[in-house]
Design a protein around this motif. Structure first.
Motif, PDB file in Angstrom:
ATOM      1  N   SER A 186      23.636  50.595  53.516  1.00 14.89           N
ATOM      2  CA  SER A 186      24.413  49.415  53.147  1.00 14.89           C
ATOM      3  C   SER A 186      23.820  48.184  53.797  1.00 14.89           C
ATOM      4  O   SER A 186      23.606  48.161  55.018  1.00 14.89           O
ATOM      5  CB  SER A 186      25.871  49.571  53.581  1.00 14.89           C
ATOM      6  N   ILE A 187      23.584  47.157  53.014  1.00 13.83           N
ATOM      7  CA  ILE A 187      23.039  45.908  53.533  1.00 13.83           C
ATOM      8  C   ILE A 187      23.974  45.295  54.579  1.00 13.83           C
ATOM      9  O   ILE A 187      23.540  44.562  55.453  1.00 13.83           O
ATOM     10  CB  ILE A 187      22.740  44.927  52.375  1.00 13.83           C
ATOM     11  N   THR A 188      25.245  45.647  54.515  1.00 12.17           N
ATOM     12  CA  THR A 188      26.226  45.091  55.455  1.00 12.17           C
ATOM     13  C   THR A 188      26.043  45.634  56.873  1.00 12.17           C
ATOM     14  O   THR A 188      26.577  45.054  57.820  1.00 12.17           O
ATOM     15  CB  THR A 188      27.662  45.372  54.996  1.00 12.17           C
ATOM     16  N   ASP A 189      25.320  46.733  57.024  1.00 10.60           N
ATOM     17  CA  ASP A 189      25.121  47.354  58.333  1.00 10.60           C
ATOM     18  C   ASP A 189      23.839  46.910  59.027  1.00 10.60           C
ATOM     19  O   ASP A 189      23.601  47.288  60.177  1.00 10.60           O
ATOM     20  CB  ASP A 189      25.088  48.882  58.196  1.00 10.60           C
ATOM     21  N   LEU A 190      23.016  46.129  58.357  1.00  8.09           N
ATOM     22  CA  LEU A 190      21.708  45.792  58.902  1.00  8.09           C
ATOM     23  C   LEU A 190      21.795  44.700  59.970  1.00  8.09           C
ATOM     24  O   LEU A 190      22.527  43.734  59.827  1.00  8.09           O
ATOM     25  CB  LEU A 190      20.762  45.355  57.786  1.00  8.09           C
ATOM     26  N   ASP A 191      21.004  44.901  61.020  1.00 12.18           N
ATOM     27  CA  ASP A 191      20.947  43.953  62.121  1.00 12.18           C
ATOM     28  C   ASP A 191      19.778  42.994  61.889  1.00 12.18           C
ATOM     29  O   ASP A 191      18.694  43.155  62.445  1.00 12.18           O
ATOM     30  CB  ASP A 191      20.791  44.709  63.440  1.00 12.18           C
ATOM     31  N   VAL A 192      20.006  42.025  61.009  1.00 11.88           N
ATOM     32  CA  VAL A 192      19.027  40.989  60.667  1.00 11.88           C
ATOM     33  C   VAL A 192      19.718  39.633  60.789  1.00 11.88           C
ATOM     34  O   VAL A 192      20.940  39.557  60.830  1.00 11.88           O
ATOM     35  CB  VAL A 192      18.475  41.189  59.236  1.00 11.88           C
ATOM     36  N   GLU A 193      18.930  38.567  60.819  1.00 16.07           N
ATOM     37  CA  GLU A 193      19.529  37.236  60.910  1.00 16.07           C
ATOM     38  C   GLU A 193      20.275  36.846  59.646  1.00 16.07           C
ATOM     39  O   GLU A 193      21.275  36.138  59.709  1.00 16.07           O
ATOM     40  CB  GLU A 193      18.452  36.189  61.198  1.00 16.07           C
ATOM     41  N   ALA A 194      19.759  37.282  58.494  1.00 19.19           N
ATOM     42  CA  ALA A 194      20.394  36.915  57.224  1.00 19.19           C
ATOM     43  C   ALA A 194      20.330  38.073  56.245  1.00 19.19           C
ATOM     44  O   ALA A 194      19.352  38.822  56.223  1.00 19.19           O
ATOM     45  CB  ALA A 194      19.715  35.702  56.609  1.00 19.19           C
ATOM     46  N   LYS A 206      26.925  41.744  60.997  1.00 18.92           N
ATOM     47  CA  LYS A 206      25.954  41.630  62.082  1.00 18.92           C
ATOM     48  C   LYS A 206      25.048  40.427  61.833  1.00 18.92           C
ATOM     49  O   LYS A 206      24.588  39.783  62.770  1.00 18.92           O
ATOM     50  CB  LYS A 206      25.107  42.898  62.178  1.00 18.92           C
ATOM     51  N   ALA A 207      24.772  40.140  60.568  1.00 16.08           N
ATOM     52  CA  ALA A 207      23.915  39.019  60.193  1.00 16.08           C
ATOM     53  C   ALA A 207      24.615  37.700  60.480  1.00 16.08           C
ATOM     54  O   ALA A 207      25.815  37.553  60.240  1.00 16.08           O
ATOM     55  CB  ALA A 207      23.562  39.109  58.709  1.00 16.08           C
ATOM     56  N   ARG A 208      23.847  36.746  60.968  1.00 21.82           N
ATOM     57  CA  ARG A 208      24.390  35.418  61.265  1.00 21.82           C
ATOM     58  C   ARG A 208      24.674  34.628  59.985  1.00 21.82           C
ATOM     59  O   ARG A 208      25.569  33.794  59.948  1.00 21.82           O
ATOM     60  CB  ARG A 208      23.375  34.669  62.127  1.00 21.82           C
ATOM     61  N   TYR A 209      23.873  34.882  58.947  1.00 23.96           N
ATOM     62  CA  TYR A 209      23.984  34.139  57.689  1.00 23.96           C
ATOM     63  C   TYR A 209      24.049  35.068  56.479  1.00 23.96           C
ATOM     64  O   TYR A 209      23.516  36.181  56.523  1.00 23.96           O
ATOM     65  CB  TYR A 209      22.762  33.243  57.481  1.00 23.96           C
ATOM     66  N   VAL A 210      24.640  34.542  55.411  1.00 16.86           N
ATOM     67  CA  VAL A 210      24.564  35.165  54.093  1.00 16.86           C
ATOM     68  C   VAL A 210      23.943  34.126  53.165  1.00 16.86           C
ATOM     69  O   VAL A 210      24.375  32.978  53.131  1.00 16.86           O
ATOM     70  CB  VAL A 210      25.950  35.579  53.555  1.00 16.86           C
ATOM     71  N   ILE A 211      22.920  34.546  52.452  1.00 16.80           N
ATOM     72  CA  ILE A 211      22.300  33.701  51.440  1.00 16.80           C
ATOM     73  C   ILE A 211      22.745  34.256  50.093  1.00 16.80           C
ATOM     74  O   ILE A 211      22.434  35.390  49.747  1.00 16.80           O
ATOM     75  CB  ILE A 211      20.765  33.716  51.554  1.00 16.80           C
TER      76      ILE A 211
END
Length: 166
Positions: A9-17, A68-73
Motif C-alpha cells: 500500500s502506498i499509504t505505508d511507504l516512508d517517503v517524503e511524498a 508517513k509522507a509529509r506531502y501528497v501530490i
C-alpha cells in the motif's frame, strides 16, 4: 538516483511524498485515492476542498496529515477511451507535473502508483512504459522514486517496464 518497484500500500511507504491517482474533484474516491484519503484522515479532505479540483494531467500539492509522507501530490490521470484521444500524453503529463512539484519543494523521495490503471482503464503495460520513460527522463541525482504496486502481478508489469528501460 534510485528507481525501483515496491509492492504494497502506498499509504505505508516512508517517503517524503506520495502521489495520489485522484479524480478531478480531489475529494476522495475509490482505489488509491480512497486509500490515501482514509489513511491521511479528515485534514486531507479539508485541504483538498480549498483547491478547486484538478484538471487531467495536472498536479496539486497538499500536506500528508496522518500519512508517513509529509506531502501528497494529487494528479488526475486520463480515462482510457481507446488510445486515440491523447490519453498517453495526458498520462505522461501526470508524471511530469508531479515531478515539477517534487522539484519545486525539493522533495528527495516520492512514490507513484500506477496512475489511471484502475477504474480509468488504461492498459497496464502501456501505462507502466509511459511511467518509466517519463520518470527516467525527468529524474535527477539524489532522488528516490518508487513505483508502488498493490499486487504482485501489477508489480511484475512495472518491473518489466523498468527492466526494459535500463
Amino acid at each position: 538516483m534510485t528507481f525501483r518497484v515496491v509492492t504494497g500500500s502506498i499509504t505505508d511507504l516512508d517517503v517524503e511524498a506520495v502521489v495520489n491517482a485522484a479524480n478531478s474533484t480531489l475529494l476522495g474516491g475509490g482505489g488509491v485515492d480512497g486509500a490515501i484519503h482514509r489513511a491521511a484522515g479528515p485534514g486531507l479532505l479539508a485541504e483538498c476542498r480549498t483547491l478547486g479540483g484538478c484538471l487531467p494531467g495536472q498536479a496539486k500539492l497538499t500536506g500528508g496529515y496522518d500519512l508517513k509522507a509529509r506531502y501528497v501530490i494529487h494528479t488526475v490521470g486520463p480515462v482510457w477511451r481507446g488510445g486515440d484521444r491523447g490519453e498517453d500524453t495526458t498520462l505522461a503529463s501526470c508524471y511530469h507535473e508531479s515531478l515539477r512539484v517534487v522539484r519545486e519543494r525539493r522533495i528527495r523521495s516520492v512514490a507513484f502508483p500506477a496512475i489511471s490503471t484502475g477504474v480509468y482503464g488504461f492498459p497496464k503495460p502501456l501505462a507502466a512504459q509511459i511511467a518509466v520513460m517519463t520518470l527516467r527522463e525527468k529524474m535527477w541525482e539524489d532522488m528516490e522514486v518508487l513505483l508502488c504496486a498493490f499486487s504482485a502481478p501489477d508489480a511484475a508489469i512495472l518491473q518489466a517496464a523498468l527492466d526494459k528501460e535500463t
